[in-house]
Structure formats: C-alpha cells, structure tokens
Design a protein around this motif. Structure first.
Motif, PDB file in Angstrom:
ATOM      1  N   ALA A   1       0.961  -1.172  -0.093  1.00  0.00           N
ATOM      2  CA  ALA A   1       0.227   0.231   0.166  1.00  0.00           C
ATOM      3  C   ALA A   1       0.991   1.157   0.020  1.00  0.00           C
ATOM      4  CB  ALA A   1      -0.905  -0.216   1.167  1.00  0.00           C
ATOM      5  N   ALA A   2       1.992   1.126   0.850  1.00  0.00           N
ATOM      6  CA  ALA A   2       2.880   2.500   0.843  1.00  0.00           C
ATOM      7  C   ALA A   2       3.521   2.528  -0.448  1.00  0.00           C
ATOM      8  CB  ALA A   2       3.930   2.460   1.921  1.00  0.00           C
ATOM      9  N   GLU A   3       3.765   1.408  -1.015  1.00  0.00           N
ATOM     10  CA  GLU A   3       4.660   1.631  -2.334  1.00  0.00           C
ATOM     11  C   GLU A   3       3.907   2.126  -3.264  1.00  0.00           C
ATOM     12  OE1 GLU A   3       7.234  -0.965  -5.559  1.00  0.00           O
ATOM     13  OE2 GLU A   3       5.976  -1.988  -3.810  1.00  0.00           O
ATOM     14  N   ILE A   4       2.472   1.522  -3.304  1.00  0.00           N
ATOM     15  CA  ILE A   4       1.498   1.999  -4.420  1.00  0.00           C
ATOM     16  C   ILE A   4       1.171   3.300  -4.194  1.00  0.00           C
ATOM     17  CG2 ILE A   4      -0.896   1.919  -5.027  1.00  0.00           C
ATOM     18  CD1 ILE A   4      -0.573  -1.243  -4.613  1.00  0.00           C
ATOM     19  N   VAL A   5       0.893   3.895  -3.151  1.00  0.00           N
ATOM     20  CA  VAL A   5       0.736   5.240  -2.723  1.00  0.00           C
ATOM     21  C   VAL A   5       1.808   6.170  -3.215  1.00  0.00           C
ATOM     22  CG1 VAL A   5       0.032   6.985  -0.969  1.00  0.00           C
ATOM     23  CG2 VAL A   5      -1.206   4.917  -1.119  1.00  0.00           C
ATOM     24  N   CYS A   6       2.767   5.908  -2.399  1.00  0.00           N
ATOM     25  CA  CYS A   6       3.981   6.666  -2.904  1.00  0.00           C
ATOM     26  C   CYS A   6       4.355   6.582  -4.556  1.00  0.00           C
ATOM     27  CB  CYS A   6       5.252   6.094  -2.132  1.00  0.00           C
ATOM     28  SG  CYS A   6       6.588   7.554  -1.983  1.00  0.00           S
ATOM     29  N   SER A   7       4.312   5.731  -4.894  1.00  0.00           N
ATOM     30  CA  SER A   7       4.586   5.586  -6.484  1.00  0.00           C
ATOM     31  C   SER A   7       3.747   6.640  -7.396  1.00  0.00           C
ATOM     32  CB  SER A   7       4.196   4.272  -7.173  1.00  0.00           C
ATOM     33  OG  SER A   7       4.548   4.282  -8.328  1.00  0.00           O
ATOM     34  N   LYS A   8       2.315   6.679  -6.914  1.00  0.00           N
ATOM     35  CA  LYS A   8       1.383   7.582  -7.421  1.00  0.00           C
ATOM     36  C   LYS A   8       1.889   9.102  -7.107  1.00  0.00           C
ATOM     37  CE  LYS A   8      -3.369   8.446  -8.918  1.00  0.00           C
ATOM     38  NZ  LYS A   8      -4.177   9.424  -8.140  1.00  0.00           N
ATOM     39  N   LEU A   9       2.124   9.436  -5.705  1.00  0.00           N
ATOM     40  CA  LEU A   9       2.443  10.557  -5.602  1.00  0.00           C
ATOM     41  C   LEU A   9       3.859  10.998  -5.997  1.00  0.00           C
ATOM     42  CD1 LEU A   9       1.813  10.676  -1.630  1.00  0.00           C
ATOM     43  CD2 LEU A   9       0.258  11.689  -3.576  1.00  0.00           C
ATOM     44  N   LEU A  10       4.802  10.186  -6.286  1.00  0.00           N
ATOM     45  CA  LEU A  10       5.961  10.496  -7.001  1.00  0.00           C
ATOM     46  C   LEU A  10       5.759  10.818  -8.217  1.00  0.00           C
ATOM     47  CD1 LEU A  10       8.443   7.838  -5.429  1.00  0.00           C
ATOM     48  CD2 LEU A  10       8.751  10.299  -5.447  1.00  0.00           C
ATOM     49  N   SER A  11       4.890  10.041  -8.881  1.00  0.00           N
ATOM     50  CA  SER A  11       4.818  10.060 -10.402  1.00  0.00           C
ATOM     51  C   SER A  11       4.013  11.810 -10.730  1.00  0.00           C
ATOM     52  CB  SER A  11       3.704   9.173 -11.047  1.00  0.00           C
ATOM     53  OG  SER A  11       2.464   9.344 -10.559  1.00  0.00           O
ATOM     54  N   GLU A  12       3.449  12.201  -9.771  1.00  0.00           N
ATOM     55  CA  GLU A  12       2.912  13.668  -9.960  1.00  0.00           C
ATOM     56  C   GLU A  12       3.764  14.672  -9.419  1.00  0.00           C
ATOM     57  OE1 GLU A  12      -0.711  12.645  -7.621  1.00  0.00           O
ATOM     58  OE2 GLU A  12      -1.719  11.524  -9.114  1.00  0.00           O
ATOM     59  N   SER A  13       4.836  14.252  -9.005  1.00  0.00           N
ATOM     60  CA  SER A  13       5.740  15.417  -8.168  1.00  0.00           C
ATOM     61  C   SER A  13       6.950  15.668  -9.137  1.00  0.00           C
ATOM     62  CB  SER A  13       5.998  14.714  -6.765  1.00  0.00           C
ATOM     63  OG  SER A  13       7.047  13.973  -6.913  1.00  0.00           O
ATOM     64  N   ASP A  14       7.702  16.661  -8.564  1.00  0.00           N
ATOM     65  CA  ASP A  14       9.002  16.964  -8.925  1.00  0.00           C
ATOM     66  C   ASP A  14      10.177  16.106  -8.647  1.00  0.00           C
ATOM     67  OD1 ASP A  14       8.691  17.996  -6.454  1.00  0.00           O
ATOM     68  OD2 ASP A  14      10.212  19.469  -6.799  1.00  0.00           O
ATOM     69  N   LEU A  15       9.853  14.888  -7.833  1.00  0.00           N
ATOM     70  CA  LEU A  15      10.852  13.887  -7.257  1.00  0.00           C
ATOM     71  C   LEU A  15      10.700  12.697  -8.151  1.00  0.00           C
ATOM     72  CD1 LEU A  15      10.146  14.481  -3.562  1.00  0.00           C
ATOM     73  CD2 LEU A  15      11.898  15.491  -4.757  1.00  0.00           C
ATOM     74  N   ARG A  16       9.833  12.589  -9.158  1.00  0.00           N
ATOM     75  CA  ARG A  16       9.635  11.412  -9.854  1.00  0.00           C
ATOM     76  C   ARG A  16      11.058  10.789 -10.531  1.00  0.00           C
ATOM     77  NH1 ARG A  16       6.720  14.820 -12.245  1.00  0.00           N
ATOM     78  NH2 ARG A  16       7.533  15.792 -14.000  1.00  0.00           N
ATOM     79  N   ASP A  17      12.122  11.682 -10.690  1.00  0.00           N
ATOM     80  CA  ASP A  17      13.298  11.050 -11.150  1.00  0.00           C
ATOM     81  C   ASP A  17      14.226  10.869 -10.305  1.00  0.00           C
ATOM     82  OD1 ASP A  17      12.118  10.981 -13.871  1.00  0.00           O
ATOM     83  OD2 ASP A  17      12.762  12.826 -14.204  1.00  0.00           O
ATOM     84  N   SER A  18      14.181  11.596  -8.856  1.00  0.00           N
ATOM     85  CA  SER A  18      15.040  11.384  -8.036  1.00  0.00           C
ATOM     86  C   SER A  18      14.789  10.395  -6.856  1.00  0.00           C
ATOM     87  CB  SER A  18      15.445  12.643  -7.491  1.00  0.00           C
ATOM     88  OG  SER A  18      14.315  13.258  -6.980  1.00  0.00           O
TER      89      SER A  18
END
Length: 161
Positions: free
Chosen positions: A23-40
């Motif tokens: 659940a944490a991986e899935i939620v964090c993945s979506k939040l990352l994909s929508e953020s400026d941190l997605r590549d870092s």
C-alpha cells in the motif's frame, strides 16, 4: 541529459508484503509520479517473512486503494540483508517489523536509516500502521489513511533536503 545523481532509494516493509508495505509503495509511487521528485526517488516494498513471496497485494487492500484511484501492482518478496545496503531509507509498518529489520543489521551501522513509516505522518498521531489482515474493511481504510499521510510527509521531507 540523464541525472548524474544516484536516486534516493526507499524500502517499505511490513510482515508479509501484501497489505501495508505494498500500500505504501503504491501510494508513494502515484505521489512521486505527480511530483518533481519522480526522477530522483526510487521505491520498493518487502516483507519480513517470505510466506507470500510472489503474490500480489491482498485483494481487500487492493480494492481499498483502487477505490481511491491508485493503480494496483507489485509482487511480494522478503527483505534481504543486502536491502540495508541498497536502500537509503527503510520504513517499517510497526515495532515488530522494526525489530525484525534491525536484526538484519548485525553491527548496527545502518540503524539510523530504519524507521517507522508513521514517523512521517503529518495529520495522524499513530504509533504504528496496524495490520488489517484479520480485521474488517475499516482496518484497510485506516491503513490507507495512514499511508497516504506518511507518504505525503515523506515526500515533503525529501523535497526539503
């Protein structure tokens, strides 16, 4: 041009890697994909036991997350001693998982990077992410609420560093 900096790596851990840590991986993945941190930032999840290895997320956890708009993915795996080397931060669901992962750190040199996921919550004051496996739907909703809060808090702290 590729990013020459190594991505910051985060591992989410619970007991079986079918409810809380995916659940944490899935939620964090979506939040990352929508953020400026997605590549870092790179993320993964694992369990302290290997019983569910290869299985997807628990169907009740998946349904709870899907209803909140998250794509469901992942297969369970067991945490390995090498993970303590490979990841910059290891976030565990509860105190039992914390003790189990710290046992993998035989010399104690990586203990500072092993923390409770709820340490990153900004809106909830919870001592742990409770295991919803043997409970009802409200337990899965509580996990989703805590995980969403903690992942948002994690990204805020990563952004500030």
């Amino acid at each position: 041009m590729s990013n020459p900096r190594k991505p910051f790596r985060v591992l989410f851990v619970c007991m079986g890697n079918i409810c809380r840590s995916p659940a944490a991986e899935i939620v964090c993945s979506k939040l990352l994909s929508e953020s400026d941190l997605r590549d870092s930032v790179e993320i993964d999840s694992a369990g302290t036991i290997g019983y569910h290895s290869g299985k997807g997320p628990d169907s009740r956890m998946a349904a709870t997350l899907k209803a909140r708009g998250y794509p469901i993915f992942g297969r369970a795996r067991q945490v390995q001693p090498q993970d303590l080397e490979d990841f910059d931060l290891i976030l565990v669901a509860d105190e039992e998982n914390l003790a189990d992962v710290r046992r993998l750190d035989r010399d104690g040199s990586r203990s500072a990077k092993i923390k409770l996921l709820v340490d990153y919550c900004e809106n909830h004051d919870a001592p742990r992410v409770p295991d919803p496996y043997y409970g009802g739907q409200s337990g899965f909703e509580e996990v989703a609420d805590l995980v969403e809060d903690a992942c948002a808090g994690l990204l805020a702290q990563l952004r500030a560093r």
